[in-house]
Design an enzyme around this catalytic site. Structure first.
Site, PDB file in Angstrom:
ATOM      1  N   ARG A 199       0.868  -1.183   0.000  1.00 11.61           N
ATOM      2  CA  ARG A 199       0.000   0.000   0.000  1.00 11.61           C
ATOM      3  C   ARG A 199       0.901   1.227   0.000  1.00 11.61           C
ATOM      4  O   ARG A 199       1.516   1.534   1.004  1.00 11.61           O
ATOM      5  CB  ARG A 199      -0.912  -0.031   1.232  1.00 11.61           C
ATOM      6  CG  ARG A 199      -1.472   1.308   1.605  1.00 11.61           C
ATOM      7  CD  ARG A 199      -2.648   1.202   2.545  1.00 11.61           C
ATOM      8  NE  ARG A 199      -2.350   0.695   3.886  1.00 11.61           N
ATOM      9  CZ  ARG A 199      -1.738   1.397   4.840  1.00 11.61           C
ATOM     10  NH1 ARG A 199      -1.309   2.618   4.613  1.00 11.61           N
ATOM     11  NH2 ARG A 199      -1.531   0.864   6.036  1.00 11.61           N
ATOM     12  N   HIS A 221      -3.555   4.445   4.817  1.00 13.54           N
ATOM     13  CA  HIS A 221      -4.640   3.460   4.880  1.00 13.54           C
ATOM     14  C   HIS A 221      -5.930   4.041   4.271  1.00 13.54           C
ATOM     15  O   HIS A 221      -6.578   3.424   3.426  1.00 13.54           O
ATOM     16  CB  HIS A 221      -4.877   3.037   6.331  1.00 13.54           C
ATOM     17  CG  HIS A 221      -6.102   2.231   6.518  1.00 13.54           C
ATOM     18  ND1 HIS A 221      -6.206   0.927   6.094  1.00 13.54           N
ATOM     19  CD2 HIS A 221      -7.298   2.553   7.072  1.00 13.54           C
ATOM     20  CE1 HIS A 221      -7.422   0.479   6.377  1.00 13.54           C
ATOM     21  NE2 HIS A 221      -8.096   1.442   6.963  1.00 13.54           N
ATOM     22  N   TYR A 277       3.718   5.566  11.535  1.00 11.74           N
ATOM     23  CA  TYR A 277       4.072   4.195  11.934  1.00 11.74           C
ATOM     24  C   TYR A 277       4.933   3.474  10.893  1.00 11.74           C
ATOM     25  O   TYR A 277       5.403   2.383  11.141  1.00 11.74           O
ATOM     26  CB  TYR A 277       2.807   3.369  12.220  1.00 11.74           C
ATOM     27  CG  TYR A 277       1.785   3.365  11.102  1.00 11.74           C
ATOM     28  CD1 TYR A 277       1.899   2.508  10.022  1.00 11.74           C
ATOM     29  CD2 TYR A 277       0.701   4.243  11.134  1.00 11.74           C
ATOM     30  CE1 TYR A 277       0.964   2.502   9.004  1.00 11.74           C
ATOM     31  CE2 TYR A 277      -0.238   4.245  10.110  1.00 11.74           C
ATOM     32  CZ  TYR A 277      -0.102   3.376   9.045  1.00 11.74           C
ATOM     33  OH  TYR A 277      -1.022   3.389   8.037  1.00 11.74           O
TER      34      TYR A 277
HETATM   35  C1  LIG Z   1     -14.767  -6.294  11.734  1.00 12.38           C
HETATM   36  C2  LIG Z   1     -13.954  -5.053  11.631  1.00 12.38           C
HETATM   37  N1  LIG Z   1     -13.051  -4.755  12.585  1.00 12.38           N
HETATM   38  C3  LIG Z   1     -12.308  -3.625  12.482  1.00 12.38           C
HETATM   39  C4  LIG Z   1     -12.481  -2.777  11.426  1.00 12.38           C
HETATM   40  C5  LIG Z   1     -11.653  -1.510  11.327  1.00 12.38           C
HETATM   41  N2  LIG Z   1     -10.727  -1.648  10.183  1.00 12.38           N
HETATM   42  C6  LIG Z   1     -10.963  -1.041   9.016  1.00 12.38           C
HETATM   43  S1  LIG Z   1      -9.797  -1.402   7.889  1.00 12.38           S
HETATM   44  C7  LIG Z   1      -8.922  -2.324   9.000  1.00 12.38           C
HETATM   45  C8  LIG Z   1      -7.618  -2.972   8.606  1.00 12.38           C
HETATM   46  C9  LIG Z   1      -7.780  -3.837   7.417  1.00 12.38           C
HETATM   47  O1  LIG Z   1      -6.533  -4.300   6.993  1.00 12.38           O
HETATM   48  P1  LIG Z   1      -6.433  -5.282   5.784  1.00 12.38           P
HETATM   49  O2  LIG Z   1      -7.434  -6.369   5.912  1.00 12.38           O
HETATM   50  O3  LIG Z   1      -5.002  -5.678   5.685  1.00 12.38           O
HETATM   51  O4  LIG Z   1      -6.869  -4.397   4.530  1.00 12.38           O
HETATM   52  P2  LIG Z   1      -6.196  -3.076   3.977  1.00 12.38           P
HETATM   53  O5  LIG Z   1      -6.852  -1.942   4.700  1.00 12.38           O
HETATM   54  O6  LIG Z   1      -4.734  -3.164   4.261  1.00 12.38           O
HETATM   55  O7  LIG Z   1      -6.506  -3.040   2.530  1.00 12.38           O
HETATM   56  C10 LIG Z   1      -9.565  -2.360  10.213  1.00 12.38           C
HETATM   57  C11 LIG Z   1      -9.053  -3.093  11.400  1.00 12.38           C
HETATM   58  C12 LIG Z   1     -13.460  -3.104  10.466  1.00 12.38           C
HETATM   59  N3  LIG Z   1     -13.686  -2.340   9.405  1.00 12.38           N
HETATM   60  N4  LIG Z   1     -14.159  -4.247  10.571  1.00 12.38           N
END
Ligand SMILES: Cc1ncc(C[n+]2csc(CCOP(=O)(O)OP(=O)(O)O)c2C)c(N)n1
Length: 356
Positions: free
Chosen positions: A257, A261, A270
């Site tokens: 990425r 985020h 971070y």
């Molecule tokens: C069930 C749930 N827990 C927490 C969140 C908050 N949240 C949004 S994105 C994220 C991280 C996701 O990381 P990843 O799966 O690696 O996807 P990326 O954002 O890196 O594309 C979190 C914890 C959420 N959306 N849904």
């Protein structure tokens, strides 16, 4: 009693196109020159449409937005392999998938502008709504794959997730179910190294994410996620296996990425800038462009005209998205529950009376 090894496993990694644009000719997918050019066009369109979304957000014309900068090849390469009957379950960072499936760009922008009507699945596409709750949609995909098995339909259910999604219970449940019932499911993981501020190493002790599939009895493979040709090839093979009764596959696309985020995040707090820099040379767009150059398909003037045409298309999409009148507050209630509770009825009444 002897100690014996009951099973041995290994994880394959696939790379076809290297950062210099050189390919392994033996592994090159069976695609025509126009298809190679189309792949590049989709990568470029994704990059440009993403950049525009970020600019719109900064201008206050679009809400919080998750950029896909750097992840274009994982998205376009996989979606390019799908057949029209396959069902796609996106998470929230799949602009390239939407564009590859030729879903409406105005609607995509509308959704991120805060208008849920942008989510309505167009009847000609088998596309589930954007899923924000991390990992939950893998279960929806497993359910659809199960339905397809019952009905003997040749479709494959294709959920998209991030590295963080593989830490969720839902992920294991869906893959376990897919393993037991040999479901036609191909899960595409974009391992972009970060789940917001938690690094890939900070959330799993496994050497690869792909090996998580093995515990569920399904195939797992890692591909260079910045190599659009490798992602395409791995997906084609997985879809073929799924359609012929060979069961599910989990594809880990190793990517990065490049952006924050979301627009509500500041990755500098971070993430080491040297890490980000080390991925610049692996840029999926640059790599495909070098491949086209080597193949004699790259013509500077053509490319400039192409970029102008794509930018014009994006301009028109923004104009169309902004031309739609905003939804009424009442619409928030309309599609949420089949039957409203008495408290929701009261809230709806307050909205109608202008008291909310
Ligand atoms: C069930 C749930 N827990 C927490 C969140 C908050 N949240 C949004 S994105 C994220 C991280 C996701 O990381 P990843 O799966 O690696 O996807 P990326 O954002 O890196 O594309 C979190 C914890 C959420 N959306 N849904």
């Amino acid at each position: 009693m002897p100690r014996e090894t009951l099973a041995n496993f290994s994880i394959e990694r696939l790379e076809i196109l290297d950062p210099r644009g050189e390919v392994d000719a033996n592994l090159l997918p069976d695609l025509t020159d126009p298809q190679f050019l189309r792949l590049y066009e989709l990568l470029l369109l994704t990059r440009l449409a993403d950049e525009r979304a970020l600019n719109l957000q900064r201008e206050g014309r679009l809400g919080t937005f998750p950029s896909s900068l750097g992840q274009e090849a994982a998205q376009v390469g996989s979606a390019f392999a799908l057949a029209p009957q396959d069902w796609v379950f996106p998470s929230f960072r799949e602009l390239g998938v939407f564009l590859c499936l030729e879903s409406s760009l105005p609607n995509y922008y509308r959704y991120w502008m805060g208008d849920e009507r942008g989510q309505l699945c167009p009847p000609e596409l088998n596309l589930f709504p954007i899923n924000i709750a991390v990992g939950t949609h893998l279960l929806h995909a497993a359910g659809v794959a199960m339905g397809a098995r019952y009905r003997q339909e040749p479709l494959v259910a294709v959920p998209y997730l991030g590295d963080g999604g593989t830490s969720k219970g839902d992920f294991y449940e869906a893959l376990n179910f897919a393993g037991v019932y040999r479901l036609p499911l191909v899960a595409i993981c974009q391992n972009n190294q970060w789940a917001i501020s938690v690094s890939r190493r900070g959330q799993t002790a496994t050497e690869t994410l792909a090996q998580k599939a093995l515990a569920c009895g399904i195939k797992g493979i890692q591909v260079d996620g910045n190599d659009v040709l490798a992602v395409y090839q791995a997906t084609i093979e997985a879809l073929k296996r799924a359609r012929s009764g060979g069961g599910a596959t989990f594809i880990e696309c190793e990517t990065y990425r490049m952006s924050d985020h979301t627009t509500a995040d500041d990755a500098r707090r971070y993430r080491d800038s040297a890490e980000l820099e080390s991925w610049r040379e692996k840029d999926p767009l640059l790599r495909m462009r070098r491949f086209l150059e080597h193949r004699g398909l790259w013509i500077e003037a053509d490319q400039q005209a192409q970029e102008q045409a794509l930018l014009q298309r994006i301009d028109q999409a923004v104009e169309a998205a902004e031309a739609v009148s905003p939804p009424t507050v009442e619409e928030m209630f309309r599609y949420t529950c089949h039957q409203l509770s008495s408290r929701q009825e009261e809230q709806l009444k307050e909205c109608r009376d202008g008291r909310a």
